[in-house]
Design an enzyme around this catalytic site. Structure first.
Site, mmCIF file in Angstrom:
data_model
loop_
_atom_site.group_PDB
_atom_site.id
_atom_site.type_symbol
_atom_site.label_atom_id
_atom_site.label_comp_id
_atom_site.label_asym_id
_atom_site.label_seq_id
_atom_site.Cartn_x
_atom_site.Cartn_y
_atom_site.Cartn_z
ATOM 1 N N ILE A 156 1.923 13.773 1.975
ATOM 2 C CA ILE A 156 2.587 12.934 2.976
ATOM 3 C C ILE A 156 4.105 13.017 2.862
ATOM 4 C CG2 ILE A 156 2.982 10.533 3.692
ATOM 5 C CD1 ILE A 156 -0.043 10.085 3.166
ATOM 6 N N ASP A 175 8.833 13.153 -8.844
ATOM 7 C CA ASP A 175 7.386 13.227 -9.051
ATOM 8 C C ASP A 175 7.130 14.062 -10.292
ATOM 9 O OD1 ASP A 175 4.610 13.722 -9.004
ATOM 10 O OD2 ASP A 175 4.556 13.457 -6.834
ATOM 11 N N ARG A 236 1.704 1.623 -1.351
ATOM 12 C CA ARG A 236 1.038 0.392 -1.779
ATOM 13 C C ARG A 236 2.101 -0.619 -2.187
ATOM 14 N NH1 ARG A 236 -2.605 2.296 0.462
ATOM 15 N NH2 ARG A 236 -4.767 2.625 -0.218
ATOM 16 N N ASP A 260 5.652 -1.314 5.243
ATOM 17 C CA ASP A 260 4.346 -1.373 5.891
ATOM 18 C C ASP A 260 3.325 -2.042 4.985
ATOM 19 O OD1 ASP A 260 2.504 -0.632 8.074
ATOM 20 O OD2 ASP A 260 1.594 0.690 6.567
ATOM 21 N N GLU A 265 -1.678 -8.809 0.541
ATOM 22 C CA GLU A 265 -1.939 -8.669 1.967
ATOM 23 C C GLU A 265 -3.189 -9.449 2.357
ATOM 24 O OE1 GLU A 265 -2.099 -4.471 2.778
ATOM 25 O OE2 GLU A 265 -0.085 -4.117 2.002
ATOM 26 N N HIS A 284 0.487 -2.929 7.446
ATOM 27 C CA HIS A 284 -0.309 -1.872 6.828
ATOM 28 C C HIS A 284 -0.997 -1.028 7.904
ATOM 29 C CE1 HIS A 284 -2.570 -0.812 2.864
ATOM 30 N NE2 HIS A 284 -2.413 0.261 3.636
#
Length: 341
Positions: A156, A175, A236, A260, A265, A284
């Site tokens: 992504i 990363d 997340r 988002d 949640e 989300h």
């Protein structure tokens, strides 16, 4: 002919037509449930051959209760609802669907970046309240030449990196699991998390939620950021220490956020993020399009078919260590007893 029992532990769709199209009624018994607790999952799934999971907790206690389960698949990318270690110890394959929404999430992250930069939400709110004045959006700064920092560099964020290049953004990423050669091939510089926080004008979070990543963007990271930095999160919520984020926004340590996902949640009505004009919130939704939803649900069901019907590891096997406990071959099997541990 005995059927395989497949329990959908919980789901939020109007029907299960995509799952039913894959799991035909002659060979599979598809059992829909709406479990919320460990006890409800145990009651519904004790004798299931497979589970398809959304949000219900698949804890070690749940896994210990499963008498016949061979595979658990999850709607979506993250598998934080499932105790992977317990599943592996029990010889249960766990699969996800990591590629169903690459465009949707990268598009949404870009949309949040552009909406925040151009003050679209602020301008819209003022116009609709009767104020026609560009000065309510000040300051707006040019996007070209800025630095986008990506926390996580999977598929992504790689897609996002390609989409922002025509806008003139320089892209860096953190990363520890990605080789330099891959990043270089994508035209992206790999840096430490501290370097990323110091250098980036926009920081987009794409790390999965694990024990290692929970709260990885916290007070120390916010303290290192530029005062005009904007944090974007489409992964997340708990990857960001929300209390530290709120403090950084309140004190002006950073300029804003576009989220988002949040720590809990749905978002609590008293969450301070709801009252901050410098924060954009969406529910989300980054993963969603009609096409991505169909793909996700179909592929989640196919993971079940791979194991139960064809006796092979699912295409998107997450807990690869399970191969040390379960031997599955790559060819069709004559019957359910041929799948041997």
């Amino acid at each position: 002919m005995q059927k395989w029992k497949v329990v959908v532990t919980d789901w939020e769709y109007s029907d299960l037509r995509y799952e039913e199209s894959v799991l035909d009624s002659e060979r599979f018994e598809l059992v829909p449930a709406q479990c919320r607790t460990e006890e409800e999952v145990i009651a519904a799934c004790r004798d299931a051959d497979a589970l398809i999971n959304q949000y219900a907790p698949i804890t070690s206690k749940v896994i210990d209760s499963l008498q016949k389960c061979r595979v658990i698949t999850r709607y979506g990318v993250g598998v934080n609802t499932i105790d992977l270690e317990a599943a592996t110890d029990s010889g249960i394959c766990v699969a996800n669907v990591p590629d169903y929404c690459m465009d949707e999430v990268s598009d949404h992250a870009l949309a949040l970046l552009l909406a925040w930069t151009r003050k679209v939400v602020v301008a819209n709110s003022h116009v609709k309240s009767g104020v026609w004045d560009y000065k309510v959006t000040q300051p707006i700064n040019r996007l070209r030449g800025k630095v986008l920092g990506l926390i996580g560099f999977g598929k992504i964020p790689q897609a996002l990196a390609e989409k922002v290049k025509p806008l003139g953004l320089r892209v860096i990423a953190h990363d520890p699991y990605v080789p330099q050669t891959l990043a270089q091939a994508k035209g992206v510089q790999l840096v430490s998390l501290d370097e990323l926080c110091r250098l980036a004008d926009f920081i987009s979070v794409h790390a999965p939620l694990t024990k290692e990543t929970k709260g990885m963007v916290g007070s120390e990271q916010f303290a290192a950021m530029k005062p005009h930095a904007v944090v974007i999160n489409t992964s997340r919520g708990p990857v960001i220490d929300e209390r530290a984020l709120i403090d950084a926004l309140r004190t002006g340590r950073i300029a804003g956020a576009a989220l988002d996902v949040v720590e809990r949640e749905p978002i609590s009505p008293d969450n301070p993020l709801l009252t901050m004009e410098q924060v954009i919130l969406t529910p989300h939704v980054a993963w969603y399009s009609e096409e991505s939803a169909a793909e996700m649900r179909t592929k989640a069901a196919m993971g079940v078919v791979d194991v139960l019907l064809y006796g092979k590891y699912p295409q998107y096997l997450v807990n690869t260590q399970v191969k040390e406990k379960v031997r599955l071959n790559e060819h069709g099997l004559a019957n359910r007893d041929a799948v041997e541990a």
